[in-house]
Motif scaffolding. Structure first.
Motif, PDB file in Angstrom:
ATOM      1  N   GLU A   9      -6.466   7.410   4.588  1.00 21.71           N
ATOM      2  CA  GLU A   9      -5.965   8.545   5.405  1.00 21.71           C
ATOM      3  C   GLU A   9      -5.579  10.656   4.630  1.00 21.71           C
ATOM      4  N   ILE A  38       0.954  -1.079   0.062  1.00 21.22           N
ATOM      5  CA  ILE A  38      -0.408   0.365  -0.365  1.00 21.22           C
ATOM      6  C   ILE A  38       0.848   1.256   0.395  1.00 21.22           C
ATOM      7  N   GLU A  60     -13.480  -4.249  -4.266  1.00 21.10           N
ATOM      8  CA  GLU A  60     -12.410  -3.295  -4.778  1.00 21.10           C
ATOM      9  C   GLU A  60     -13.148  -2.794  -5.633  1.00 21.10           C
ATOM     10  N   SER A  63      -9.477   7.041  -1.982  1.00 23.99           N
ATOM     11  CA  SER A  63      -9.527   5.675  -2.561  1.00 23.99           C
ATOM     12  C   SER A  63      -8.270   5.802  -1.806  1.00 23.99           C
ATOM     13  N   SER A  64      -7.327   4.422  -2.932  1.00 21.37           N
ATOM     14  CA  SER A  64      -6.427   3.544  -2.262  1.00 21.37           C
ATOM     15  C   SER A  64      -5.290   3.580  -3.067  1.00 21.37           C
ATOM     16  N   CYS A  65      -4.024   3.725  -2.405  1.00 25.10           N
ATOM     17  CA  CYS A  65      -2.955   3.212  -3.888  1.00 25.10           C
ATOM     18  C   CYS A  65      -1.720   1.954  -3.411  1.00 25.10           C
ATOM     19  N   TYR A 106      -8.296  11.036   2.036  1.00 22.34           N
ATOM     20  CA  TYR A 106      -8.380  10.243   1.209  1.00 22.34           C
ATOM     21  C   TYR A 106      -9.626   9.463   0.863  1.00 22.34           C
ATOM     22  N   LYS A 159     -10.647   1.560  -4.938  1.00 24.38           N
ATOM     23  CA  LYS A 159     -11.659   1.735  -4.209  1.00 24.38           C
ATOM     24  C   LYS A 159     -12.181   0.383  -3.111  1.00 24.38           C
ATOM     25  N   TYR A 191      -0.632   4.518   0.372  1.00 23.77           N
ATOM     26  CA  TYR A 191      -1.250   5.254   0.630  1.00 23.77           C
ATOM     27  C   TYR A 191      -2.723   4.388   0.631  1.00 23.77           C
ATOM     28  N   ALA A 192      -3.955   4.582   1.733  1.00 25.57           N
ATOM     29  CA  ALA A 192      -4.777   3.748   1.615  1.00 25.57           C
ATOM     30  C   ALA A 192      -5.806   4.730   2.392  1.00 25.57           C
ATOM     31  N   GLU A 193      -7.179   4.606   1.810  1.00 24.09           N
ATOM     32  CA  GLU A 193      -8.199   5.486   2.104  1.00 24.09           C
ATOM     33  C   GLU A 193      -8.861   5.907   3.254  1.00 24.09           C
TER      34      GLU A 193
END
Length: 233
Positions: free
Chosen positions: A50, A44, A74, A99-101, A97, A67, A46-48
């Motif tokens: 955060e 990860i 997902e 969403s996440s990446c 955020y 997301k 960054y996470a939703e």
């Protein structure tokens, strides 16, 4: 630790489109605050929920923005390739955020604190226009994606996904095999369908001699027909 001269060369190469609009003192500020980081496959970034802190630049590898929805299902929202920027929308919106990446494969990323980026934007109209252009372009792409995912048949959605992977990451030396090896689950998440539907549709495409599948390797045999399926949904 990279020497400052080497780091400046790396930053200027990887962030060329931004670098060209910066003043000398702004370039020094970017170089002084630029950090290179390595991410493993699946890690990860960054996470939703955060708080956004960095502007991210993909230097090498592949990254997905996704997301989690109902039942933690997902949905892949966007795929990034070198050299693309991400992670800044939430900061400009003054929100966490949504969403996440994560890295789709081993990847190298550069990061700059958004506080530094904002400081430069406030005195550099060209950099501000760069981000306005990027945000507007991404918004247009999102509008198109919403229509495609909600109105197209699963065949059209999967064709879209395969063509997107080709456009984003290109083909191997045979000019046919996608230069990205995605799991069936990721393909399904990109196409807004269940994994079982993705597998069945891939099998149908193989039977129709549109593609050839070998594990996670997908070879496109009939691109014009795939584009026709994509166009008419």
């Amino acid at each position: 630790m990279l020497k400052k001269s080497t780091l400046e060369q790396v930053v200027s190469q990887e962030m060329a489109d931004i670098w060209d609009v910066l003043k000398p003192e702004e370039k020094r500020l970017i170089t002084d605050n630029f950090t290179l980081q390595q991410y493993k496959k699946g890690q990860i970034i960054y996470a939703e929920h955060e708080e956004p802190e960095n502007l991210w630049c993909l230097v090498k590898g592949k990254v997905k923005m996704y997301k989690s929805g109902i039942g933690d299902r997902e949905q892949i929202l966007r795929l990034y390739r070198p050299v693309q920027y991400f992670g800044y929308r939430a900061y400009f919106a003054q929100e966490n955020y949504v969403s996440s990446c994560a890295a789709l494969e081993a990847s190298t990323l550069g990061s700059i604190p958004m506080s530094v980026v904002e400081k430069i934007i406030r005195s550099n109209n060209d950099l501000a226009m760069f981000f306005i252009h990027e945000l507007a372009r991404n918004l247009g792409g999102s509008d198109t994606k919403i229509v495609n995912l909600t109105q197209k048949h699963i065949r059209g959605r999967l064709a879209d996904a395969l063509l997107l992977l080709e456009d984003n990451y290109g083909l191997e030396d045979d000019d046919a095999t996608l230069k990205i090896y995605m799991s069936r689950e990721d393909l399904a998440n990109l196409s807004n369908m269940t994994t079982s539907n993705a597998i069945r549709t891939l099998t149908a495409f193989v039977t129709e001699k549109l593609i050839l599948v070998d594990g996670r390797r997908i070879k496109i045999l009939n691109e014009p027909q795939l584009r026709k399926i994509s166009k008419f949904g």
